[in-house]
Structures are given as C-alpha cells and as structure tokens.
Design an enzyme around this catalytic site. Structure first.
Site, PDB file in Angstrom:
ATOM      1  N   SER A  85       0.800  -1.219   0.000  1.00  0.00           N
ATOM      2  CA  SER A  85       0.000   0.000   0.000  1.00  0.00           C
ATOM      3  C   SER A  85       0.836   1.273   0.000  1.00  0.00           C
ATOM      4  O   SER A  85       0.291   2.365   0.068  1.00  0.00           O
ATOM      5  CB  SER A  85      -0.943   0.004   1.210  1.00  0.00           C
ATOM      6  N   THR A 204      -1.618   3.804   4.430  1.00  0.00           N
ATOM      7  CA  THR A 204      -0.712   4.915   4.169  1.00  0.00           C
ATOM      8  C   THR A 204       0.233   5.009   5.336  1.00  0.00           C
ATOM      9  O   THR A 204      -0.173   4.758   6.466  1.00  0.00           O
ATOM     10  CB  THR A 204      -1.522   6.233   4.103  1.00  0.00           C
ATOM     11  N   THR A 222       1.795   7.010   0.020  1.00  0.00           N
ATOM     12  CA  THR A 222       0.885   5.877  -0.207  1.00  0.00           C
ATOM     13  C   THR A 222       0.793   5.532  -1.691  1.00  0.00           C
ATOM     14  O   THR A 222       1.099   6.363  -2.552  1.00  0.00           O
ATOM     15  CB  THR A 222      -0.537   6.244   0.296  1.00  0.00           C
ATOM     16  N   ARG A 232      -7.052   8.890  -9.966  1.00  0.00           N
ATOM     17  CA  ARG A 232      -7.662   9.207  -8.669  1.00  0.00           C
ATOM     18  C   ARG A 232      -6.574   9.652  -7.673  1.00  0.00           C
ATOM     19  O   ARG A 232      -5.524   9.042  -7.563  1.00  0.00           O
ATOM     20  CB  ARG A 232      -8.387   7.979  -8.132  1.00  0.00           C
ATOM     21  N   GLY A 234      -6.042  10.646  -3.575  1.00  0.00           N
ATOM     22  CA  GLY A 234      -6.665  10.581  -2.251  1.00  0.00           C
ATOM     23  C   GLY A 234      -6.305  11.775  -1.403  1.00  0.00           C
ATOM     24  O   GLY A 234      -5.957  12.849  -1.901  1.00  0.00           O
ATOM     25  N   ASP A 235      -6.393  11.588  -0.103  1.00  0.00           N
ATOM     26  CA  ASP A 235      -6.058  12.647   0.845  1.00  0.00           C
ATOM     27  C   ASP A 235      -4.561  12.793   1.063  1.00  0.00           C
ATOM     28  O   ASP A 235      -4.067  13.866   1.420  1.00  0.00           O
ATOM     29  CB  ASP A 235      -6.717  12.347   2.199  1.00  0.00           C
ATOM     30  N   THR A 255      -5.124   8.272   7.611  1.00  0.00           N
ATOM     31  CA  THR A 255      -5.105   7.076   6.778  1.00  0.00           C
ATOM     32  C   THR A 255      -6.541   6.583   6.630  1.00  0.00           C
ATOM     33  O   THR A 255      -7.396   6.913   7.440  1.00  0.00           O
ATOM     34  CB  THR A 255      -4.192   5.986   7.380  1.00  0.00           C
ATOM     35  N   GLY A 256      -6.769   5.820   5.579  1.00  0.00           N
ATOM     36  CA  GLY A 256      -8.125   5.317   5.349  1.00  0.00           C
ATOM     37  C   GLY A 256      -8.693   5.874   4.058  1.00  0.00           C
ATOM     38  O   GLY A 256      -7.950   6.389   3.215  1.00  0.00           O
ATOM     39  N   GLY A 258      -9.588   8.103   1.596  1.00  0.00           N
ATOM     40  CA  GLY A 258      -9.159   9.491   1.491  1.00  0.00           C
ATOM     41  C   GLY A 258     -10.244  10.474   1.118  1.00  0.00           C
ATOM     42  O   GLY A 258     -10.197  11.642   1.515  1.00  0.00           O
TER      43      GLY A 258
END
Ligand code: ASP
Length: 344
Positions: A85, A204, A222, A232, A234-235, A255-256, A258
C-alpha cells in the site's frame, strides 16, 4: 483543556489582556509552559510504522532535523515490496499502473507534494524536491515524473509480480468496494500471494516527528486505494487533508478512505482543534465524528484514522473502526505499538 483555559484566563487577567481574542492570546502566551519536554519523538501510522520509526530515530537521536527524520523514516515502507500500500510493490490502479501520492511539510510551513507519480520508488523525496527546488507545492502525473527524472531519480518498474498477480485476480470481478479493517491482517501475514483478488487493500504511512530543537515535520506517502480509477488522488498528498504541520501547535496525519478525509480537510481540522486546546486524541476523535455525522451510512463501512502530536510531544489517535494501530518511538522506547481508539 480545562487547565489551559484557566491558565489563559488567569494570565489574561493579570496582564490586562481581556480584550484580546483567542488568536492574539495564543500569540502572547507560551504553549503549556509547565509540561516536560517529550521530544525528540516520532510517531507513525500502522504496524509498519515501527520499522519506519526506527530509521527516523537514527536521525532524531543524533540531533538531526525532524524533516530529515520523516523523509528517511518513510523510505522504509516505500522500499518494502511486501508492503502493498506504499511505494514499490504497491497495488496498482484498475489499469495496472502503480501511481503514488506523497507530501511533506516542515516547521516553517514549507510543503511539497507529488500526485499520481509513476515509476519512482521514493515519492516522498520527489515531494521534498518540489518543496525545495520549485516555487510550487504540488506536481502531478507526467509533470511530476519529468521533474523527478530531471532531479536524478531513477525510473523503475514498481509493479511487483505479487501485486500484478493480485491485480489480475481482481480483474476477474473488477468490483471496487474497499474492505475495511483488513489492513493489519493482510500485512501481518506478509504473504502478498494470499491477497484475495476481489478485495481491496489501502494503507498509508503518515509520520510526524519532533526533533531535539522542538521543531515539527511530517510526511505522508501511499499507493492509495488499490484498483482506483486511473488518476484518482486521495487525501495523502493534499496538504491539510492527509497531513498538516503548524510548528506552534503540532501536526496531524490520516489514513483510510481518502475521499472522506478530503471532504473534511481532516488533518488541518485536527491541528486547529489542538490550537483550541483539544488533546491530540480528542482532536482526532472530533475529526472522525465530523465524518460520521455527515455520512453515517458511509462511515459504517469504511475506515479512517487520524494521528496527531502536539508541540509538547503528547500524541493520540482515533479511528472510525477498530484495528487502527500506530507506532511510537522516543528515547524511552523505540518499538511501541499502540492500538488506536475507535468509534465502533
Ligand atoms: N488514505 C489513502 C488514500 O485514500 C489510503 C489509506 O490510507 O488507506 O489514498
């Protein structure tokens, strides 16, 4: 929070500062002056944070800068092909491309980020170059790659046989539905070939460090959500979402899933709550609660976790779901793993 309020009130009264608003009071008051020095310290997300912290500690324990510590710390999972990841060996997007997101932020508020960067094993170091060598904060895709190559980074194939195999297995059903709370179990097994092809893996490394001088820096890197749409983001590479540092207050990372962090500008929110007197854990909890309150049905089935540290080296975390762990390393203990508290 109660004590700090009392302290602010007492100090303001004696100094005749009642007319000042919160911000200007914070300017004139030292941050928790009675608290003992709890740094150097480094904290990071998930079990793989232990090994990452160990390398960050090599820098911090010698009096090095927090910025160098977080960069070198996150190199560990970035280079670890078993970690699917982050960095090299990360699971690809639905088209089979390993696209990496990373950002870094220092004690001066300088920051740099790369988005959807391909072929470079250490995106965090490219993010640092963006911060230090360009007038920009973010570079994305082809432009980020071109910049990395100009800076001397090596072009590599990041798709390992194990991740390619998992992706091909996934293609058989090609359903995108991130599975929560599988992260630790999958990593503990460290057997990429056992990854179920119709499941999703996302994690992440977010790392926050305070050096001997009390300066704070952070890094976040990440490969994002496995089998995401090509392009795409993410955060994780978004300053304020996946990472935020304010050297007067503290730092936060996430994390998670995003998308939910971006919607709530999560890490910035956590730091601002700490500015208002929240403890790191209470600030992380409030940020999680915003996500839950806005989208209760979505939140039931996803994981998001926040990790934070304040200027004094006090730390805490909070997640939507159980299973979020974080690693802590300081002079007392180098391999502490803490189970984060959670809403469910
Ligand atoms: N936050 C990352 C992303 O949305 C994934 C994760 O940390 O699990 O790309």
């Amino acid at each position: 929070m109660f004590n700090r309020r009392k302290f602010i009130k007492a100090s303001a009264l004696s100094a005749g500062l009642l007319a000042l608003d919160k911000t200007s009071m914070a300017d004139v008051l030292p941050t928790n002056p009675k608290t003992a020095k709890n740094f150097p310290i480094v904290i990071s997300t998930w079990d793989f944070g232990i090994a990452a912290n160990a390398d960050a500690w090599k820098v911090l324990s010698k009096g090095g800068r927090a910025l160098d510590a977080v960069e070198q710390g996150v190199w560990v999972p970035e280079a670890d092909e078993k970690n699917q990841s982050v960095g090299y060996g990360g699971l690809p997007d639905r088209d089979g491309h390993v696209t990496l997101d990373a950002c870094i932020m220092d004690e001066f508020g300088n920051c740099g980020a790369v988005l959807a960067l391909e072929h470079i094993k250490h995106p965090i170091s490219v993010a640092r170059k963006v911060m230090e060598k360009t007038p920009h904060v973010m570079l994305a895709g082809d432009g980020a790659l071109r910049f990395a190559l100009e800076q001397g980074f090596k072009k590599e194939n990041l798709l390992t046989p194990a991740s390619e195999k998992a992706w091909k297995e996934w293609l058989k059903t090609a359903k995108y539905a991130p599975v929560m709370n599988v992260e630790n179990k999958l990593y503990e097994k460290a057997a990429p070939q056992k990854l179920p092809g119709n499941q999703y893996n996302h994690d992440t490394i977010g790392m926050l460090a305070i050096d001997d001088k009390g300066n704070i820096s952070g890094a976040c890197t990440t490969s994002g959500m496995a089998y995401k749409l090509h392009g795409r983001i993410g955060d994780s590479p978004i300053i304020g979402a996946g990472l935020y540092i304010d050297n007067e207050i503290g730092g936060a990372t996430s994390t998670g899933v995003g998308e939910e962090v971006v919607r709530n500008v999560g890490s910035f929110l956590v730091v601002e709550l700490m500015r208002q007197g929240f403890t790191p854990e209470a600030a992380c909890k409030e940020a999680v609660m915003r996500i839950i309150k806005k989208k209760p049905e979505t939140a039931k089935n996803i994981q998001v976790g926040f990790l934070a540290i304040n200027k004094n080296g006090e730390y805490g975390a909070y997640a939507i779901q159980q299973g979020f762990s974080y690693a802590v390393c300081n002079a007392e203990k180098q391999d502490l793993l803490i189970k984060g508290k959670s809403y469910y």
